[in-house]
Motif scaffolding. Structure first.
Motif, PDB file in Angstrom:
ATOM      1  N   GLU A   7       0.866  -1.193   0.000  1.00 52.42           N
ATOM      2  CA  GLU A   7       0.000   0.000   0.000  1.00 52.42           C
ATOM      3  C   GLU A   7       0.892   1.229   0.000  1.00 52.42           C
ATOM      4  N   ASP A   8       0.711   2.110  -0.994  1.00 56.84           N
ATOM      5  CA  ASP A   8       1.587   3.272  -1.097  1.00 56.84           C
ATOM      6  C   ASP A   8       1.117   4.449  -0.241  1.00 56.84           C
ATOM      7  N   ASP A  48      -2.976  -3.353  -2.443  1.00 55.05           N
ATOM      8  CA  ASP A  48      -3.649  -2.166  -2.978  1.00 55.05           C
ATOM      9  C   ASP A  48      -3.473  -2.204  -4.493  1.00 55.05           C
ATOM     10  N   GLY A  50      -3.942   0.343  -6.646  1.00 57.36           N
ATOM     11  CA  GLY A  50      -3.404   1.579  -7.210  1.00 57.36           C
ATOM     12  C   GLY A  50      -2.014   1.870  -6.678  1.00 57.36           C
TER      13      GLY A  50
HETATM   14 CA    CA Z   1      -2.755   3.445  -3.732  1.00 57.58          CA
END
Ligand code: CA
Length: 250
Positions: A7-8, A48, A50
């Motif tokens: 997850e960024d 995630d 994205g």
């Molecule tokens: Ca993301």
């Protein structure tokens, strides 16, 4: 159980990692697909879709080429098509943001239980997959479950069963909404102990909850009413709530 969290967004990843460790899971957090693919994948992957460097779907596909580790996709609104593709690429489940800690834990338990029973009866395709270079056979039978008790909790006249998501007072079933049940189950985990408003909001609502907290008081009021005695839930003004057995229900 070891979790690889991909997850960024730190504002999502940090409370998520904190919440997972409260459930006894050890969390390895990475912010890019590249770091994720470097492994190790742990016992379960939270992905995630994205990500900044590559498509989450590709990350899913490439993990699946080398590992049977359970994968749960964390998707944003509007990614319905991606969810379908992700499941086709071998993801085991998905969870749409925002989600509560309790929903996530329930999914992790369901997915690991499912993959464990599959691992106990491996099919030929799974065995072929295990022969790939770098393959990691996951979901072995000996792995510990997410340490959340499945036994119904008995507190005086109150019984809370997290497995069936039902609660009874004096033998009578109490009709609760999902949020009311989660709230009660959380308080029942450690009766008498104060559960902070922040923790309740993070676990029953959303790890990223920053909205008005009035909704929590509304749910507590409804829960008290349905339990038939306001004495079940004590308020520590501005701090949180605790579950106690009222004298009449001992
Ligand atoms: Ca993301």
């Amino acid at each position: 159980m070891r979790v690889l969290l991909i997850e960024d967004d730190a504002t999502i990843a940090e409370p998520l990692a904190e919440g997972l460790s409260r459930y006894g899971l050890s969390v390895e957090r990475v912010a890019t697909g590249g770091d994720a693919l470097a492994g190790p994948f742990g016992d379960i992957v939270l992905l995630d879709l994205g990500l900044p460097d590559m498509d989450g779907i590709d990350v899913c596909r490439r993990i699946r080429q080398v590992s049977h580790v359970p994968i749960i996709m964390l998707t944003a609104r509007g990614e319905e098509a991606d969810r379908v593709v992700g499941l086709e690429m071998g993801a085991d489940d998905y969870l749409a943001k925002p989600f509560s800690m309790r929903e996530l834990i329930a999914r992790i338990r369901a997915v690991t239980r499912r993959t464990r029973s599959t691992a106990a009866h491996p099919d030929p395709a799974a065995l072929a997959g295990a022969g790939l270079p770098g393959a990691v056979r996951s979901g072995s039978v000996a792995q510990p479950d997410v340490p959340v008790s499945e036994e119904p909790r008995r507190l005086g006249a109150l019984v809370v069963d997290v497995r069936t998501r039902q609660a009874w007072v004096g033998g009578a079933l109490v009709e609760l909404t999902p949020k009311e049940f989660d709230l009660l189950a959380l308080l029942a985990e450690d009766p008498g102990a104060v559960c902070s408003r922040r923790r309740i909001l993070a676990e029953v609502w959303d790890p990223h909850f920053h909205g008005p907290t009035k909704t929590l008081d509304v749910h507590v009021a409804a829960l008290r009413r349905k339990l038939g005695d306001p004495g079940w839930i004590r308020t520590l003004r501005g701090v949180g709530f605790r579950l106690v057995v009222p004298a009449a229900h001992d």
